[in-house]
Design an enzyme around this catalytic site. Structure first.
Site, PDB file in Angstrom:
ATOM      1  N   ARG A  69      11.671  -5.575   4.816  1.00  0.00           N
ATOM      2  CA  ARG A  69      11.474  -4.141   4.583  1.00  0.00           C
ATOM      3  C   ARG A  69      12.478  -3.303   5.377  1.00  0.00           C
ATOM      4  O   ARG A  69      12.735  -3.538   6.537  1.00  0.00           O
ATOM      5  CB  ARG A  69      10.067  -3.711   4.970  1.00  0.00           C
ATOM      6  N   ARG A  73      11.386  -0.979  10.671  1.00  0.00           N
ATOM      7  CA  ARG A  73      10.287  -0.489  11.503  1.00  0.00           C
ATOM      8  C   ARG A  73      10.149  -1.357  12.744  1.00  0.00           C
ATOM      9  O   ARG A  73      10.325  -2.574  12.684  1.00  0.00           O
ATOM     10  CB  ARG A  73       8.985  -0.526  10.696  1.00  0.00           C
ATOM     11  N   LYS A  78       0.842  -1.211   0.000  1.00  0.00           N
ATOM     12  CA  LYS A  78       0.000   0.000   0.000  1.00  0.00           C
ATOM     13  C   LYS A  78       0.873   1.256   0.000  1.00  0.00           C
ATOM     14  O   LYS A  78       0.634   2.190  -0.763  1.00  0.00           O
ATOM     15  CB  LYS A  78      -0.925   0.020   1.233  1.00  0.00           C
ATOM     16  N   ARG A 116      -0.163  -8.330  13.827  1.00  0.00           N
ATOM     17  CA  ARG A 116      -0.651  -7.372  12.815  1.00  0.00           C
ATOM     18  C   ARG A 116      -1.479  -8.094  11.759  1.00  0.00           C
ATOM     19  O   ARG A 116      -2.520  -7.598  11.316  1.00  0.00           O
ATOM     20  CB  ARG A 116       0.528  -6.657  12.146  1.00  0.00           C
ATOM     21  N   ARG A 154      -9.791   1.037   8.556  1.00  0.00           N
ATOM     22  CA  ARG A 154      -9.235  -0.253   8.952  1.00  0.00           C
ATOM     23  C   ARG A 154     -10.194  -1.049   9.830  1.00  0.00           C
ATOM     24  O   ARG A 154      -9.882  -2.156  10.245  1.00  0.00           O
ATOM     25  CB  ARG A 154      -7.997   0.035   9.761  1.00  0.00           C
TER      26      ARG A 154
END
Ligand code: AP5
Length: 242
Positions: A141, A175, A22, A186, A97
């Site tokens: 990531r 992160r 996203k 998550r 969300r």
């Protein structure tokens, strides 16, 4: 793209699990159309970094991989959407969300932006990606703390190990919520709380599913084509903030 050449495309909502792409795709869409990317995750991380009251409330929740309560989100999102840069359209990345947030957003858009909310419904695209691929994307990531560019050690590594290609010398960071023990909560939060958002838009005939388990450029091309086809006619109704 400069603001004066920005196109009006109406709101675009990118749904999808953590790691679906996203953020990566929102940044590309934002540049293409000259409209802002509004990432609620980024906004919350800014509050955490600045130590605001919202940031203090959100930090532990985010570190556990849970969703920040709806009532804490609304003021932050409303403030951001009222900025003048949103008047020609915007991309929402990470919001709504929960089904509650989706209902709140519809009411907010109708009140603040549109004369004819039906004509100006947001383009809602759900980015679908296989679970194993999501795990690779999240564990690999890395982000540049200076320019915000997103990399992936497996799929899109920087030219020099752990250093941003663009922001001179900036060391990439992982992160906090991309640690193994936070990734699973998550993904569970997505299954339990965010999938009903897709059901909400599906019931209204607005959900567009997209296979995002493909190379980034292919996904970008499909997203732009969808937005061109579905987003443009909505623009003329965005009135109040203009
Ligand atoms: P948020 O920051 O929104 O995180 P997220 O939804 O979990 O999504 P991510 O940012 O992890 O993934 P992404 O889909 O943007 O993927 P990306 O493009 O980076 O939220 C963080 C937290 O904030 C939440 O857990 C919650 O606590 C809170 N929060 C935020 N919004 C909230 C809300 N509305 N309500 C309540 N709480 C909220 O890509 C991932 C990786 O994959 C990158 O390395 C990228 O390079 C790579 N990649 C991307 N596309 C491809 C591709 N096609 N092929 C190969 N690799 C790819």
């Amino acid at each position: 793209m400069a603001n004066e050449t920005a196109q009006k495309i109406g709101p675009v909502i990118l749904l999808g699990p953590p790691g679906a792409g996203k953020g990566t795709q929102s940044k590309r869409i934002a540049i293409h159309y000259g409209i802002p990317q509004i990432s609620t995750g980024d906004l919350l991380r800014e509050h955490v970094a600045r130590g605001t009251e919202l940031g203090r409330k959100a930090k532990d929740i985010m570190d556990r991989g849970e969703l920040v309560p709806d009532d804490l989100m609304y003021g932050m999102v409303a403030d951001r959407l009222k900025h003048v840069d949103c008047s020609k359209g915007f991309i929402l990345d990470g919001f709504p969300r929960t089904a509650g947030q989706a209902g709140w957003l519809d009411a907010f858009l109708e009140r603040e932006f549109f004369e004819n909310s039906k004509r100006c419904s947001p383009v809602v695209i759900r980015m679908d990606v296989d679970y194993t691929q999501l795990l690779l994307r999240l564990t690999g990531r890395r982000c540049c703390p200076t320019c915000g560019r997103i990399y992936n050690l497996h799929f899109q590594p920087p030219r020099v190990d752990e250093i941003c290609d663009l922001a001179h010398g900036s060391k990439l960071v992982q992160r906090n919520d991309d640690r193994d023990e936070v990734i699973r909560p998550r993904l569970t939060a997505y299954e339990v709380q965010t999938k009903p958002v897709a059901d909400y838009y599906q019931a209204k005939g607005r959900l567009i599913p997209l296979n995002a388990d493909r190379p980034m450029d292919e996904v970008t091309a499909d997203l732009l084509a969808l937005i061109d086809r579905c987003g443009a006619p909505a623009a003329s109704g965005m009135t109040k903030s203009e």
